[in-house]
Design a protein around this motif. Structure first.
Motif, PDB file in Angstrom:
ATOM      1  N   THR A  64       0.863  -1.172   0.000  1.00 22.80           N
ATOM      2  CA  THR A  64       0.000   0.000   0.000  1.00 22.80           C
ATOM      3  C   THR A  64       0.901   1.223   0.000  1.00 22.80           C
ATOM      4  OG1 THR A  64      -1.697  -1.180   1.244  1.00 22.80           O
ATOM      5  CG2 THR A  64      -1.826   1.218   1.220  1.00 22.80           C
ATOM      6  N   LEU A  65       0.665   2.124  -0.934  1.00 22.12           N
ATOM      7  CA  LEU A  65       1.517   3.294  -1.054  1.00 22.12           C
ATOM      8  C   LEU A  65       1.154   4.343  -0.018  1.00 22.12           C
ATOM      9  CD1 LEU A  65       1.616   1.833  -3.871  1.00 22.12           C
ATOM     10  CD2 LEU A  65       2.110   4.069  -4.837  1.00 22.12           C
ATOM     11  N   ILE A  94      -6.400   7.018   0.286  1.00 25.46           N
ATOM     12  CA  ILE A  94      -7.114   5.887  -0.325  1.00 25.46           C
ATOM     13  C   ILE A  94      -7.280   6.134  -1.818  1.00 25.46           C
ATOM     14  CG2 ILE A  94      -9.311   4.649  -0.375  1.00 25.46           C
ATOM     15  CD1 ILE A  94      -9.611   5.262   2.604  1.00 25.46           C
ATOM     16  N   GLN A 141      -5.488   7.971  -3.856  1.00 27.62           N
ATOM     17  CA  GLN A 141      -4.220   7.866  -4.584  1.00 27.62           C
ATOM     18  C   GLN A 141      -3.845   6.417  -4.825  1.00 27.62           C
ATOM     19  OE1 GLN A 141      -1.808  10.202  -1.894  1.00 27.62           O
ATOM     20  NE2 GLN A 141      -1.882  12.016  -3.223  1.00 27.62           N
ATOM     21  N   ASN A 142      -4.118   5.553  -3.873  1.00 24.80           N
ATOM     22  CA  ASN A 142      -3.844   4.136  -4.057  1.00 24.80           C
ATOM     23  C   ASN A 142      -4.745   3.533  -5.130  1.00 24.80           C
ATOM     24  OD1 ASN A 142      -1.916   2.516  -2.023  1.00 24.80           O
ATOM     25  ND2 ASN A 142      -2.650   4.390  -1.032  1.00 24.80           N
ATOM     26  N   LEU A 187      -3.885   4.602  -8.902  1.00 24.47           N
ATOM     27  CA  LEU A 187      -2.529   4.371  -9.381  1.00 24.47           C
ATOM     28  C   LEU A 187      -2.542   3.877 -10.822  1.00 24.47           C
ATOM     29  CD1 LEU A 187       0.440   4.457  -8.444  1.00 24.47           C
ATOM     30  CD2 LEU A 187       0.216   2.028  -7.869  1.00 24.47           C
ATOM     31  N   CYS A 236     -14.464   4.920  -7.643  1.00 25.49           N
ATOM     32  CA  CYS A 236     -13.661   4.487  -6.505  1.00 25.49           C
ATOM     33  C   CYS A 236     -14.539   3.913  -5.396  1.00 25.49           C
ATOM     34  CB  CYS A 236     -12.833   5.650  -5.970  1.00 25.49           C
ATOM     35  SG  CYS A 236     -11.541   6.248  -7.096  1.00 25.49           S
ATOM     36  N   GLY A 245       0.697   1.777   4.403  1.00 25.48           N
ATOM     37  CA  GLY A 245      -0.655   1.372   4.783  1.00 25.48           C
ATOM     38  C   GLY A 245      -0.788   0.950   6.223  1.00 25.48           C
ATOM     39  N   ARG A 293      -5.551  -3.920   3.603  1.00 25.75           N
ATOM     40  CA  ARG A 293      -4.547  -3.589   2.580  1.00 25.75           C
ATOM     41  C   ARG A 293      -4.690  -4.498   1.372  1.00 25.75           C
ATOM     42  NH1 ARG A 293      -1.203  -2.863   7.234  1.00 25.75           N
ATOM     43  NH2 ARG A 293      -0.324  -4.966   7.031  1.00 25.75           N
ATOM     44  N   LEU A 321      -7.740  -3.498  -0.574  1.00 28.72           N
ATOM     45  CA  LEU A 321      -7.503  -2.253  -1.292  1.00 28.72           C
ATOM     46  C   LEU A 321      -6.717  -2.510  -2.574  1.00 28.72           C
ATOM     47  CD1 LEU A 321      -7.784   0.831  -1.292  1.00 28.72           C
ATOM     48  CD2 LEU A 321      -5.628   0.954  -0.014  1.00 28.72           C
ATOM     49  N   ALA A 322      -5.759  -3.436  -2.523  1.00 28.25           N
ATOM     50  CA  ALA A 322      -4.996  -3.779  -3.719  1.00 28.25           C
ATOM     51  C   ALA A 322      -5.892  -4.425  -4.774  1.00 28.25           C
ATOM     52  CB  ALA A 322      -3.849  -4.721  -3.349  1.00 28.25           C
ATOM     53  N   ARG A 344      -7.987  -1.791  -6.390  1.00 27.39           N
ATOM     54  CA  ARG A 344      -7.200  -1.042  -7.368  1.00 27.39           C
ATOM     55  C   ARG A 344      -7.188  -1.766  -8.720  1.00 27.39           C
ATOM     56  NH1 ARG A 344      -2.368   0.288  -4.516  1.00 27.39           N
ATOM     57  NH2 ARG A 344      -1.663  -1.852  -4.830  1.00 27.39           N
TER      58      ARG A 344
END
Length: 634
Positions: free
Chosen positions: A481-482, A486, A488-489, A492, A502, A530, A538, A541-542, A545
């Motif tokens: 997680t960058l 949220i 921005q992740n 990406l 989103c 993260g 996390r 969230l990936a 994305r």
């Protein structure tokens, strides 16, 4: 895959990457306009400086003869003021240009680093790369501000003073040249040691940055293992080594500075002694001797600056060697050009072409990556066990002792399978079977060492990597997680996604509660790596994305390993909805998440040992049957 055979062998410890002044020129020529102005000002400044001794000589002569000074004194004052103003303006231009050189070098280095093959990141330490961008590039600043600041002007002053002194008294000049010549020889000897020591120091700084980055990144593990003090000692040891090299540089540099002072003092004594004798004998006039002494100072001062410049330039060239080492590495695009030219494939027509096909794929990691992993594992053991491990003995590419590393076992051994379009395919097997490697090869983080991988009937090595990856949604195991928000992740891979998009994917992966925690919503920060999210959050969230990008092919590597039973079922439902009409490849340890797949591929020790549906594999493949029985699925 990077061709590790092209890389140079490991250097001796006292040798770093070497650079020459010629390699520095591109950074300087980028600012040739400003440097041309500086050179022109240097000429004017040199003329103003050289004119001062001549006018002083005229003043002395007129005083001796009883003549009026007229405007001579004001002319001397004017020359001093002009020379000072020019020097100040030059200083500003060179300071600004030095900053621009650092900026341009950082820009080039960052662009090259982010386009390097993945193998380079696996073989190198993150902290060392960061050090090259930060610390090494900063040393280039000294080339202009301390090294080449007055190169043109000082050269003209040195040459002009030399000619003037030759015209005044060749015999005195000969004595001076002998003294200065000896000092130049001494400085030339010391400069090589400075460059080697500086290169070694920068490498130590890179190791220090890597050690700090490793410790900070795993601080929770270090604390929980009671290894804080041991890790502190390890990092302090690296810092001590860097300090030792810095002291060595200081000692050598300290020898350079007195050389100029000694040369000036000895030269002055020679001039006063021999010059006084020649004045007494009537060979030269007092005014000529005074003018000669002034020119002597104009000769030695640039020489002292030159000696200091040698130190600065050698330090910069030591750092530039490390910068150039990265800039000389081939990018993914450069490798692609060479690889694609040797492969000729065309996309076959027809709807029966598999989405992805592996044909007798073989793969082994480059020797540099294997060595780096062995070193990292050794250091991790040292931290957890409190033992000291000498990682310098681990072989690197080019070492004669590295043969066993270079000939490491293949990770994949003749893997072949097909993934039909729009199907759901699962890859299962014990740890170390090579499952995750198949996905990294599809993403072209590496290329096979044998066989081929086809996307839509075309060898993926003939495809543009960006175009290839645009068709793939990849969620790696332990997906990072960058640091940021949220949104921005999520954006990406989809920078133009709306807030509604989103929120939709977050709802699909059951992350509504994360949005509800903060009034900032999508702009809520997730913390470094993260840290403000749980492991399961996390991971979800990936996946969100990847879902937001909505590619035609999804690659999920252990995407539900950190989820509880409820969230795992919700995630499966979300993936089912998104996977409709798409090709899905899933790597899983939990067979319960993939039993309904269209095709299950069983791998062990880098080989495919079975393919089929769940019921077929239970009957035909003993390893799969054991896995299913262990997980209470049969």
């Amino acid at each position: 895959m990077s061709d590790t055979s092209r890389r140079p062998g490991r250097r001796r410890k006292d040798e770093g990457p070497r650079a020459t002044f010629r390699q520095l020129l591109p950074f300087l020529l980028e600012h040739r306009g400003v440097l041309a102005i500086v050179a022109a000002l240097s000429v004017v400044g040199a003329a103003a400086t050289l004119g001062q001794p001549l006018l002083v000589g005229q003043v002395i002569t007129r005083v001796q003869e009883g003549d009026a000074l007229g405007l001579l004194v004001w002319a001397i004052v004017a020359l001093v003021v002009v020379a000072s103003l020019i020097s100040g303006f030059q200083h500003y231009l060179l300071q600004r240009t030095g900053t621009a050189v650092v900026y341009s070098s950082r820009r080039s280095l960052i662009a090259r680093i982010l386009h390097l093959p993945i193998s380079e990141f696996d073989a190198r330490r993150t902290g060392d790369l960061v050090s090259r961008v930060g610390t090494d590039t900063t040393l280039l600043y000294a080339v202009l501000t301390q090294g080449l600041a007055d190169a043109v002007g000082n050269s003209l002053i040195f040459l002009g003073a030399l000619i003037a002194m030759a015209l005044i008294d060749p015999l005195l000049l000969l004595a001076i040249v002998i003294v200065i010549g000896l000092s130049v020889v001494v400085v030339g000897f010391l400069s090589g040691r400075i460059r080697r020591a500086t290169s070694e120091q920068q490498e130590k700084v890179g190791e220090l940055a890597s050690a700090v980055e490793r410790a900070v990144g795993s601080v929770r593990t270090v604390r929980a293992s009671g290894a804080t003090d041991r890790e502190t000692d390890e990092i302090t040891g690296v810092a001590t080594e860097a300090y030792g090299v810095g002291v060595r540089i200081a000692k050598v540099s300290a020898l350079v500075v007195p050389v100029a002072g000694i040369a000036l003092q000895v030269s002055l004594l020679v001039v006063l002694g021999l010059g006084g004798f020649r004045v007494a004998s009537g060979a030269i006039e007092v005014a000529s001797l005074v003018t000669f002494v002034m020119f002597l100072f104009l000769l030695v001062v640039p020489l002292g600056t030159f000696f200091g410049a040698i130190t600065s330039v050698n330090q910069a060239l030591g750092a530039l060697g490390r910068i150039q080492e990265i800039l000389d590495l081939p990018t993914e695009a450069a490798e692609d050009a060479a690889i694609a030219a040797s492969i000729a494939t065309t996309a076959p027509a027809g709807a029966q072409v598999p989405a992805i096909e592996f044909r007798d794929v073989r793969f082994r990691y480059p020797a540099a990556v294997i060595a780096a992993r062995q070193k990292a594992e050794a250091e991790a053991r040292a931290v957890l066990e409190g033992a000291h491990v000498d990682t310098s003995t681990i072989a690197l590419p080019g070492d004669a002792s590295g043969a066993s590393v270079a000939q490491a076992d293949e990770v994949l051994r003749g893997v072949s399978f097909s993934v039909p379009r729009g199907s759901r395919v699962a890859i299962v097997g014990p740890s170390g079977a090579g499952k995750s490697t198949t996905l990294t090869l599809i993403e072209r983080f590496y290329d096979p060492t044998g066989g081929g991988i086809l996307l839509g009937g075309r060898d993926i090595r003939t495809l543009d990597r960006d175009g290839l990856r645009a068709q793939l949604g990849y969620v790696e195991q332990d997906a990072p997680t960058l640091a940021g928000t949220i949104a921005q992740n999520l954006r990406l891979a989809s920078p133009d996604a709306t807030e509604e998009d989103c929120e939709r994917v977050l709802h699909a992966v059951n992350l509504d509660e994360v949005l509800a925690r903060s009034p900032l919503g999508l702009e809520a920060p997730v913390g470094e790596a993260g840290v403000m999210l749980s492991g399961g959050e996390r991971q979800r969230l990936a996946i969100a994305r990847a879902l937001l990008a909505a590619p035609p092919i999804l690659l999920l590597d252990e995407s539900t390993s950190s989820l509880d039973g409820l969230n795992e079922q919700r995630m499966r439902d979300a993936i089912d909805a998104v996977a409709a009409g798409r090709t899905l490849i899933v790597i899983a340890h939990r067979l319960s998440t993939v039993v309904d797949s269209d095709l299950i591929i069983v791998m062990d020790h880098g080989e495919v040992i079975g393919q089929g549906t769940h019921s077929e594999l239970v009957e035909s493949t003993p390893l799969y049957r054991d896995l299913a029985r262990h997980q209470l699925l049969v």
